[in-house]
Design an enzyme around this catalytic site. Structure first.
Site, PDB file in Angstrom:
ATOM      1  N   GLU A 149      -9.078   0.417  -0.699  1.00 40.39           N
ATOM      2  CA  GLU A 149      -8.075   0.767   0.302  1.00 40.39           C
ATOM      3  C   GLU A 149      -6.735   0.689  -0.248  1.00 40.39           C
ATOM      4  O   GLU A 149      -5.895   0.220   0.211  1.00 40.39           O
ATOM      5  CB  GLU A 149      -8.357  -0.260   1.464  1.00 40.39           C
ATOM      6  CG  GLU A 149      -8.396  -1.722   1.123  1.00 40.39           C
ATOM      7  CD  GLU A 149      -8.620  -2.708   2.534  1.00 40.39           C
ATOM      8  OE1 GLU A 149      -9.763  -2.140   3.037  1.00 40.39           O
ATOM      9  OE2 GLU A 149      -7.761  -3.343   2.591  1.00 40.39           O
ATOM     10  N   GLY A 208      -2.832   1.711  -0.869  1.00 42.49           N
ATOM     11  CA  GLY A 208      -1.877   2.492  -0.096  1.00 42.49           C
ATOM     12  C   GLY A 208      -0.746   3.287  -0.879  1.00 42.49           C
ATOM     13  O   GLY A 208      -0.851   4.574  -1.262  1.00 42.49           O
ATOM     14  N   ARG A 209      -0.207   2.479  -1.789  1.00 39.81           N
ATOM     15  CA  ARG A 209       0.969   2.704  -2.655  1.00 39.81           C
ATOM     16  C   ARG A 209       0.555   3.916  -3.543  1.00 39.81           C
ATOM     17  O   ARG A 209       1.273   4.896  -3.563  1.00 39.81           O
ATOM     18  CB  ARG A 209       1.478   1.527  -3.481  1.00 39.81           C
ATOM     19  CG  ARG A 209       2.699   1.642  -4.390  1.00 39.81           C
ATOM     20  CD  ARG A 209       2.966   0.441  -5.236  1.00 39.81           C
ATOM     21  NE  ARG A 209       2.741  -0.581  -4.701  1.00 39.81           N
ATOM     22  CZ  ARG A 209       3.618  -1.432  -4.143  1.00 39.81           C
ATOM     23  NH1 ARG A 209       4.903  -1.066  -3.847  1.00 39.81           N
ATOM     24  NH2 ARG A 209       3.314  -2.537  -3.381  1.00 39.81           N
ATOM     25  N   ARG A 254      13.235  -2.494   0.042  1.00 42.57           N
ATOM     26  CA  ARG A 254      12.583  -2.933  -0.891  1.00 42.57           C
ATOM     27  C   ARG A 254      13.454  -3.488  -2.049  1.00 42.57           C
ATOM     28  O   ARG A 254      13.297  -4.869  -2.278  1.00 42.57           O
ATOM     29  CB  ARG A 254      11.653  -2.118  -1.770  1.00 42.57           C
ATOM     30  CG  ARG A 254      10.496  -1.269  -0.903  1.00 42.57           C
ATOM     31  CD  ARG A 254       9.457  -0.504  -1.686  1.00 42.57           C
ATOM     32  NE  ARG A 254       8.706  -1.232  -2.231  1.00 42.57           N
ATOM     33  CZ  ARG A 254       8.516  -1.649  -3.661  1.00 42.57           C
ATOM     34  NH1 ARG A 254       9.443  -0.927  -4.315  1.00 42.57           N
ATOM     35  NH2 ARG A 254       7.633  -2.102  -4.248  1.00 42.57           N
ATOM     36  N   TYR A 301      12.686  -7.392  -2.157  1.00 43.97           N
ATOM     37  CA  TYR A 301      12.094  -8.262  -3.229  1.00 43.97           C
ATOM     38  C   TYR A 301      12.728  -8.032  -4.418  1.00 43.97           C
ATOM     39  O   TYR A 301      12.171  -8.388  -5.629  1.00 43.97           O
ATOM     40  CB  TYR A 301      10.518  -7.320  -3.492  1.00 43.97           C
ATOM     41  CG  TYR A 301      10.006  -6.795  -2.352  1.00 43.97           C
ATOM     42  CD1 TYR A 301       9.157  -7.928  -1.835  1.00 43.97           C
ATOM     43  CD2 TYR A 301       9.537  -5.705  -1.888  1.00 43.97           C
ATOM     44  CE1 TYR A 301       8.341  -7.905  -0.453  1.00 43.97           C
ATOM     45  CE2 TYR A 301       8.682  -5.382  -0.683  1.00 43.97           C
ATOM     46  CZ  TYR A 301       8.207  -6.402  -0.119  1.00 43.97           C
ATOM     47  OH  TYR A 301       7.520  -6.195   1.001  1.00 43.97           O
ATOM     48  N   CYS A 349      26.782  -4.708   6.083  1.00 48.40           N
ATOM     49  CA  CYS A 349      27.674  -5.635   5.835  1.00 48.40           C
ATOM     50  C   CYS A 349      26.990  -7.179   5.369  1.00 48.40           C
ATOM     51  O   CYS A 349      27.174  -8.060   5.854  1.00 48.40           O
ATOM     52  CB  CYS A 349      28.499  -6.291   7.051  1.00 48.40           C
ATOM     53  SG  CYS A 349      29.328  -4.461   7.933  1.00 48.40           S
ATOM     54  N   TYR A 353       6.050   2.298   1.432  1.00 47.50           N
ATOM     55  CA  TYR A 353       6.755   1.356   1.806  1.00 47.50           C
ATOM     56  C   TYR A 353       8.410   1.555   2.044  1.00 47.50           C
ATOM     57  O   TYR A 353       9.328   0.590   1.540  1.00 47.50           O
ATOM     58  CB  TYR A 353       6.380  -0.055   1.089  1.00 47.50           C
ATOM     59  CG  TYR A 353       5.011  -0.405   1.152  1.00 47.50           C
ATOM     60  CD1 TYR A 353       4.146  -0.700   2.293  1.00 47.50           C
ATOM     61  CD2 TYR A 353       4.244  -0.222  -0.158  1.00 47.50           C
ATOM     62  CE1 TYR A 353       3.146  -0.876   2.143  1.00 47.50           C
ATOM     63  CE2 TYR A 353       2.936  -0.412  -0.214  1.00 47.50           C
ATOM     64  CZ  TYR A 353       2.458  -0.718   1.055  1.00 47.50           C
ATOM     65  OH  TYR A 353       0.912  -1.052   0.991  1.00 47.50           O
TER      66      TYR A 353
HETATM   67  N1  LLP Z   1      -5.260  -3.198   2.409  1.00 48.82           N
HETATM   68  C1  LLP Z   1      -4.718  -4.171   3.080  1.00 48.82           C
HETATM   69  C2  LLP Z   1      -5.143  -5.068   4.179  1.00 48.82           C
HETATM   70  C3  LLP Z   1      -3.403  -4.314   2.751  1.00 48.82           C
HETATM   71  O1  LLP Z   1      -2.630  -5.547   3.586  1.00 48.82           O
HETATM   72  C4  LLP Z   1      -2.840  -3.538   1.984  1.00 48.82           C
HETATM   73  C5  LLP Z   1      -1.164  -3.992   1.772  1.00 48.82           C
HETATM   74  C6  LLP Z   1      -3.323  -2.609   1.236  1.00 48.82           C
HETATM   75  C7  LLP Z   1      -4.657  -2.514   1.766  1.00 48.82           C
HETATM   76  C8  LLP Z   1      -2.541  -1.688   0.441  1.00 48.82           C
HETATM   77  O2  LLP Z   1      -2.094  -2.206  -0.648  1.00 48.82           O
HETATM   78  P1  LLP Z   1      -1.353  -1.235  -1.953  1.00 48.82           P
HETATM   79  O3  LLP Z   1      -2.534  -0.453  -2.412  1.00 48.82           O
HETATM   80  O4  LLP Z   1      -0.349  -0.354  -1.231  1.00 48.82           O
HETATM   81  O5  LLP Z   1      -0.899  -2.188  -2.678  1.00 48.82           O
HETATM   82  N2  LLP Z   1       5.800  -3.824   1.486  1.00 48.82           N
HETATM   83  C9  LLP Z   1       5.427  -4.153   0.027  1.00 48.82           C
HETATM   84  C10 LLP Z   1       3.745  -4.016   0.039  1.00 48.82           C
HETATM   85  C11 LLP Z   1       2.951  -4.732   0.846  1.00 48.82           C
HETATM   86  C12 LLP Z   1       1.475  -4.516   0.820  1.00 48.82           C
HETATM   87  C13 LLP Z   1       0.787  -5.260   1.871  1.00 48.82           C
HETATM   88  N3  LLP Z   1      -0.571  -5.039   2.140  1.00 48.82           N
HETATM   89  C14 LLP Z   1       6.113  -3.281  -1.018  1.00 48.82           C
HETATM   90  O6  LLP Z   1       7.075  -2.728  -0.624  1.00 48.82           O
HETATM   91  O7  LLP Z   1       5.813  -3.193  -2.049  1.00 48.82           O
END
Ligand code: LLP
Length: 390
Positions: free
Chosen positions: A258, A260-261, A293, A297, A324, A353
């Protein structure tokens, strides 16, 4: 030379649609979708909607035949509206409300739970055909401490013993079909990790299935595929990761991922106009409310002068927003060319993100989002206006 996104000049986009402006290049998104499909031909891939939930982006991904991974009822509604097949999708929630559980149950999505107590709450609303639980294997990996979501001290998932109890209860309550899930961290550029995860979760699945006499229909190793942001970082060799993971996967079930990024990060650029030059500070009209971001981070994003991508670096500058506080900073001591008032800077690799983590802090309104497909331009989210919020 001016920066181009698709076949369009970034300067023209900024002039026409204003700044700050999120711009997505459709061809990059399509390439990433293809790369994922080609690299994991025998697996099911669910896009983690939290990375970018713009409806038009979701429609493109849904059209590619992917499932969705949703974390609450709102994301499930997005998925439904975008045309994802919910039967092919997952609901992975942390601390869900009863309303989310009820909605998930009624939608037919496969539910993946974080704790046995949540199963007990879910059963108040009905008995799903299939259930999955999130394992915390006791380790995790991620680019920043805040995005390592496996290991002791994190709020996610259950250890093997607790998970066994949860499956046992599910079986007693008449649930007959099972999956198992793990998500241990985000933005991982260490290629061995995904194979290691596959071995780790299979071992746990084998032990649980033997002790309870149940079979898992799917095993989900989560997301976490990283992308390069910093000049020294190298892109993952996804083909090789896919081959290794699918070879390591010997359990008689379907392998789920799964990410996302990986789908969306590189397709996105944030255009922002320079408002002020003061000493070594370059002030721009995007702030930490537009892209969080770096403030949250200390994340690095490439920043280029869109007016001329070939101009020589002549200074080290801090690129800062209009908000500010000191955290409102996109880059410290960054090598930059000569930059003037009204120039356009392009903050890159913001498709994941980025907009989804934006806010209205300090009164900044949310920016517009544009999709570019070679010469074609589509506004996929209107810029927020003051009347929308008052
Ligand atoms: N599945 C679940 C249950 C998740 O919580 C996440 C991300 C993903 C899949 C997808 O993960 P990816 O493939 O995107 O790494 N805001 C942060 C990233 C937080 C990710 C949280 N969970 C950033 O800006 O780097």
């Amino acid at each position: 030379m001016q920066l181009k996104i698709g076949n369009i000049s970034a300067i023209e986009l900024a002039k026409t649609y204003g700044t700050p402006l999120y711009v997505y290049d459709k061809s990059i998104l399509l390439n990433k979708m293809k790369e994922l499909k080609d690299s994991f031909p025998n697996s099911k891939i669910c896009y983690a909607i939290k990375a970018n939930s713009n409806l038009d982006i979701l429609k493109i991904i849904a059209n590619g035949g992917f499932g969705a991974d949703c974390s609450n009822a709102i994301e499930l509604s997005y998925a439904k509206k975008a045309g994802f097949n919910l039967k092919n999708s997952l609901f992975t929630a942390v601390n869900p409300k009863d309303e989310d559980l009820k909605f998930a149950l009624e939608s037919g999505v496969t539910i993946n739970l974080d704790d046995i107590s949540i199963l007990k709450r879910l059963l108040n609303f009905g008995t799903p055909e299939i259930i999955s639980f999130r394992i915390n294997p006791g380790f995790g990996k991620g680019k920043f401490p805040g995005i390592v979501v496996g290991g002791s001290g994190t709020k996610f998932g259950m250890n093997e013993d607790l998970a066994r109890e949860a499956y046992k209860l599910a079986k007693q309550k008449g649930i007959k079909r099972f999956g198992i899930h793990m998500m241990t961290g985000s933005c991982v550029l260490y290629e061995d990790y995904f194979e290691e995860l596959t071995f780790a979760i299979q071992e746990i699945a084998n032990r649980i299935s033997q002790s309870l006499d149940i079979n898992f229909e799917f095993i989900d190793i989560g997301g976490g595929l990283g992308v390069p942001y910093e000049p020294h970082e190298k892109a993952l060799n996804l083909k090789s990761i896919g081959e290794r993971v699918e070879k390591a996967f010997t359990y008689p079930a379907t392998l789920f991922l799964e990410p996302g990024r990986f789908f969306v990060a590189e397709s996105g650029t944030l255009l922002t106009q320079v408002t002020t030059i003061k000493n070594n500070f370059i002030g721009v009209d995007a702030g930490m409310s537009t892209l969080l971001r770096p403030a949250l981070y200390n994340a690095y994003h490439p920043i280029v002068l869109a007016n001329n991508t070939e101009s020589e670096y002549i200074q080290e500058a801090n690129i800062v927003g209009p908000i500010c506080e000191n955290t409102d900073c996109f880059a410290k001591n960054r090598a930059m060319p000569l930059v003037k008032e009204k120039d356009i800077l392009a903050i890159q690799v913001v498709g994941a993100y980025g907009f989804v983590m934006s806010s209205r802090y300090n009164g900044l309104l949310r920016p517009a989002e544009i999709l570019v497909d070679n010469e074609k331009i589509e506004v996929i989210r209107e810029r927020e206006k003051i009347d929308d919020v008052i």
